[in-house]
Design a protein around this motif. Structure first.
Motif, PDB file in Angstrom:
ATOM      1  N   GLU A   1       0.173  -2.385   6.699  1.00 28.92           N
ATOM      2  CA  GLU A   1      -1.006  -3.205   6.454  1.00 28.92           C
ATOM      3  C   GLU A   1      -2.281  -2.378   6.544  1.00 28.92           C
ATOM      4  N   GLY A   2      -2.337  -1.456   7.504  1.00 25.62           N
ATOM      5  CA  GLY A   2      -3.513  -0.607   7.632  1.00 25.62           C
ATOM      6  C   GLY A   2      -3.761   0.217   6.393  1.00 25.62           C
ATOM      7  N   ARG A   3      -2.688   0.745   5.785  1.00 26.52           N
ATOM      8  CA  ARG A   3      -2.846   1.534   4.567  1.00 26.52           C
ATOM      9  C   ARG A   3      -3.172   0.647   3.374  1.00 26.52           C
ATOM     10  N   ILE A   4      -2.592  -0.548   3.329  1.00 26.80           N
ATOM     11  CA  ILE A   4      -2.930  -1.489   2.256  1.00 26.80           C
ATOM     12  C   ILE A   4      -4.419  -1.833   2.317  1.00 26.80           C
ATOM     13  N   GLN A   5      -4.914  -2.107   3.507  1.00 33.78           N
ATOM     14  CA  GLN A   5      -6.322  -2.462   3.646  1.00 33.78           C
ATOM     15  C   GLN A   5      -7.230  -1.283   3.314  1.00 33.78           C
ATOM     16  N   ARG A   6      -6.806  -0.091   3.662  1.00 34.07           N
ATOM     17  CA  ARG A   6      -7.607   1.081   3.300  1.00 34.07           C
ATOM     18  C   ARG A   6      -7.704   1.201   1.784  1.00 34.07           C
ATOM     19  N   PHE A   7      -6.588   1.033   1.080  1.00 37.00           N
ATOM     20  CA  PHE A   7      -6.624   1.104  -0.376  1.00 37.00           C
ATOM     21  C   PHE A   7      -7.518   0.003  -0.950  1.00 37.00           C
ATOM     22  N   MET A   8      -7.366  -1.210  -0.435  1.00 33.43           N
ATOM     23  CA  MET A   8      -8.192  -2.319  -0.924  1.00 33.43           C
ATOM     24  C   MET A   8      -9.672  -2.041  -0.692  1.00 33.43           C
ATOM     25  N   ASN A   9     -10.006  -1.616   0.516  1.00 35.53           N
ATOM     26  CA  ASN A   9     -11.414  -1.413   0.862  1.00 35.53           C
ATOM     27  C   ASN A   9     -12.043  -0.260   0.091  1.00 35.53           C
TER      28      ASN A   9
ATOM     29  N   GLU B   1      -8.433   1.694 -19.037  1.00 37.40           N
ATOM     30  CA  GLU B   1      -8.596   3.150 -18.927  1.00 37.40           C
ATOM     31  C   GLU B   1      -8.807   3.594 -17.473  1.00 37.40           C
ATOM     32  N   GLU B   2      -9.146   2.653 -16.593  1.00 38.59           N
ATOM     33  CA  GLU B   2      -9.372   2.996 -15.193  1.00 38.59           C
ATOM     34  C   GLU B   2      -8.126   2.860 -14.335  1.00 38.59           C
ATOM     35  N   VAL B   3      -7.036   2.399 -14.930  1.00 36.46           N
ATOM     36  CA  VAL B   3      -5.819   2.149 -14.158  1.00 36.46           C
ATOM     37  C   VAL B   3      -5.205   3.437 -13.635  1.00 36.46           C
ATOM     38  N   ASP B   4      -5.098   4.460 -14.471  1.00 33.31           N
ATOM     39  CA  ASP B   4      -4.373   5.674 -14.085  1.00 33.31           C
ATOM     40  C   ASP B   4      -4.964   6.329 -12.847  1.00 33.31           C
ATOM     41  N   ALA B   5      -6.285   6.433 -12.783  1.00 29.89           N
ATOM     42  CA  ALA B   5      -6.917   7.074 -11.635  1.00 29.89           C
ATOM     43  C   ALA B   5      -6.659   6.272 -10.362  1.00 29.89           C
ATOM     44  N   ALA B   6      -6.777   4.955 -10.452  1.00 32.03           N
ATOM     45  CA  ALA B   6      -6.523   4.118  -9.285  1.00 32.03           C
ATOM     46  C   ALA B   6      -5.054   4.178  -8.878  1.00 32.03           C
ATOM     47  N   ARG B   7      -4.168   4.280  -9.860  1.00 32.67           N
ATOM     48  CA  ARG B   7      -2.734   4.367  -9.553  1.00 32.67           C
ATOM     49  C   ARG B   7      -2.408   5.633  -8.779  1.00 32.67           C
ATOM     50  N   GLU B   8      -3.046   6.726  -9.120  1.00 36.44           N
ATOM     51  CA  GLU B   8      -2.788   7.976  -8.400  1.00 36.44           C
ATOM     52  C   GLU B   8      -3.205   7.872  -6.945  1.00 36.44           C
ATOM     53  N   VAL B   9      -4.357   7.272  -6.692  1.00 34.38           N
ATOM     54  CA  VAL B   9      -4.799   7.073  -5.314  1.00 34.38           C
ATOM     55  C   VAL B   9      -3.837   6.147  -4.586  1.00 34.38           C
ATOM     56  N   CYS B  10      -3.443   5.081  -5.258  1.00 32.77           N
ATOM     57  CA  CYS B  10      -2.516   4.118  -4.658  1.00 32.77           C
ATOM     58  C   CYS B  10      -1.177   4.777  -4.334  1.00 32.77           C
ATOM     59  N   ARG B  11      -0.705   5.625  -5.233  1.00 38.10           N
ATOM     60  CA  ARG B  11       0.573   6.310  -5.020  1.00 38.10           C
ATOM     61  C   ARG B  11       0.516   7.218  -3.784  1.00 38.10           C
ATOM     62  N   GLU B  12      -0.653   7.811  -3.543  1.00 37.77           N
ATOM     63  CA  GLU B  12      -0.805   8.673  -2.367  1.00 37.77           C
ATOM     64  C   GLU B  12      -0.805   7.854  -1.078  1.00 37.77           C
ATOM     65  N   LEU B  13      -1.534   6.741  -1.087  1.00 30.71           N
ATOM     66  CA  LEU B  13      -1.663   5.930   0.115  1.00 30.71           C
ATOM     67  C   LEU B  13      -0.456   5.023   0.346  1.00 30.71           C
ATOM     68  N   LEU B  14       0.122   4.522  -0.737  1.00 30.62           N
ATOM     69  CA  LEU B  14       1.176   3.507  -0.650  1.00 30.62           C
ATOM     70  C   LEU B  14       2.389   3.907  -1.488  1.00 30.62           C
ATOM     71  N   PRO B  15       3.054   5.008  -1.138  1.00 25.94           N
ATOM     72  CA  PRO B  15       4.191   5.447  -1.951  1.00 25.94           C
ATOM     73  C   PRO B  15       5.314   4.414  -2.006  1.00 25.94           C
ATOM     74  N   GLU B  16       5.393   3.528  -0.999  1.00 22.67           N
ATOM     75  CA  GLU B  16       6.438   2.487  -0.992  1.00 22.67           C
ATOM     76  C   GLU B  16       6.371   1.606  -2.242  1.00 22.67           C
ATOM     77  N   PHE B  17       5.168   1.437  -2.767  1.00 19.26           N
ATOM     78  CA  PHE B  17       4.997   0.541  -3.902  1.00 19.26           C
ATOM     79  C   PHE B  17       5.433   1.162  -5.232  1.00 19.26           C
ATOM     80  N   PHE B  18       5.841   2.421  -5.188  1.00 16.98           N
ATOM     81  CA  PHE B  18       6.253   3.110  -6.423  1.00 16.98           C
ATOM     82  C   PHE B  18       7.636   3.744  -6.271  1.00 16.98           C
ATOM     83  N   ALA B  19       8.342   3.393  -5.204  1.00 13.72           N
ATOM     84  CA  ALA B  19       9.654   4.008  -4.985  1.00 13.72           C
ATOM     85  C   ALA B  19      10.631   3.547  -6.062  1.00 13.72           C
TER      86      ALA B  19
END
Length: 309
Positions: free
Chosen positions: A239-247, A291-309
């Motif tokens: 949850e802490g990492r999810i909130q960090r990504f959201m914020n 066009e902004e999805v890819d950059a956000a996805r890379e950040v998300c993948r770093e913070l929340l790798p569980e969501f891309f396993a």
């Protein structure tokens, strides 16, 4: 479906996002595929016509088609589902509810009348008529932070004391004192909160989420909710990492760039890539460019790798 009682409304419920063609029409083939995917992911339930379902921007024919499709697939698969009968007009909301009963939903979601903020006696009059029309199907009051009337825990008690038997509610949540008051005054309610606060909420007594985290990945959101009953420490860490990504990555789209909640919900789904929904909203609302999805996805993948396993 058999109507659910309040104690049966629990867990990770995924919102039905509305895929939109470039001509502003609803992409029903993608919508059908999205429902199939949610059923296959075995979320605790699916709900239609929340904010991200753009309930405020559908014709009545479209409302019937969207919810008819959801009901057909969920009833066939035994998947619990709620129909959002919300509308800014109480008259249209009531007519939507009357038609939705035939779809046999597990529950029905409504908002309070939204053009002019109703007083408590008007809220009770509204909910009483909606409850009478719903019969054995229980009501969920959708009362998110941007509602014109934000009910307090004591307000929900007043509604109950007036004889209205809500099954549950969607609320922004709060601190430990808020949970103590809300659950103490309203022990009969199923209390749902935003998805990115779910672990903290469950620890404090919340029952589930109509979940923005499920927009990112419904399957992982479901696994995360399940883990709260076996390893709360790990669930809180996630949850802490999810909130960090959201914020850091999502909230600025709202606070700095002026996008709506529904825009960021669709953006989350595009980042997760689990369904072909797209980021487009219906006129006149602006959406986040794909066009902004890819950059956000890379950040998300770093913070929340569980969501891309």
């Amino acid at each position: 479906m058999i109507p659910l009682q309040s104690h049966e409304i629990r867990g990770n419920w995924a919102t039905l996002l509305l895929p939109i063609h470039t001509d502003d029409s609803i992409h029903y083939d993608r919508l059908a595929a999205e429902i199939d995917q949610l059923i296959a992911m075995k979320v605790d339930g699916i709900y239609s016509n929340g904010t991200a379902g753009e309930f405020y921007n559908q014709t009545e024919q479209e409302f019937d088609e969207v919810n008819g499709l959801l009901a057909e697939k969920c009833n066939s698969a035994g998947m619990p589902f709620q129909v959002g009968c919300s509308h800014m007009s109480p008259q249209i909301s009531l007519e939507r509810l009357k038609r939705a009963i035939a779809l046999q939903p597990s529950a029905i979601q409504v908002i309070l009348p939204d053009w002019f903020p109703p007083k408590m006696d008007e809220i009770i009059a509204f909910l009483r008529k909606m409850e009478e029309a719903a019969g054995s199907i229980r009501l969920i009051l959708y009362n998110p932070p941007h509602s014109k009337v934000k009910l307090s825990p004591a307000g929900f008690r007043t509604i109950r004391e007036a004889g209205i038997r809500l099954a549950g509610c969607k609320l922004p949540g709060g601190d430990a004192a808020w949970y103590k008051e809300m659950l103490g005054l309203n022990p009969e309610l199923s209390v749902f909160i935003p998805g990115h606060h779910l672990a903290t909420g469950v620890r404090s007594g919340a029952h589930g989420a109509y979940s923005n985290v499920a927009c990112l990945n419904p399957l992982v959101a479901q696994q995360w909710y399940n883990s709260m009953h076996t390893n709360m420490e790990a669930a809180l860490e996630l949850e802490g990492r999810i909130q960090r990504f959201m914020n850091e990555q999502i909230v600025p789209y709202i606070t700095q760039q002026g996008y709506s909640n529904q825009a960021v919900d669709k953006f989350l789904a595009a980042i997760g890539g689990w369904a072909e929904v797209g980021t487009r909203l219906r006129w006149p609302y602006k959406w986040i460019p794909e066009e902004e999805v890819d950059a956000a996805r890379e950040v998300c993948r770093e913070l929340l790798p569980e969501f891309f396993a």
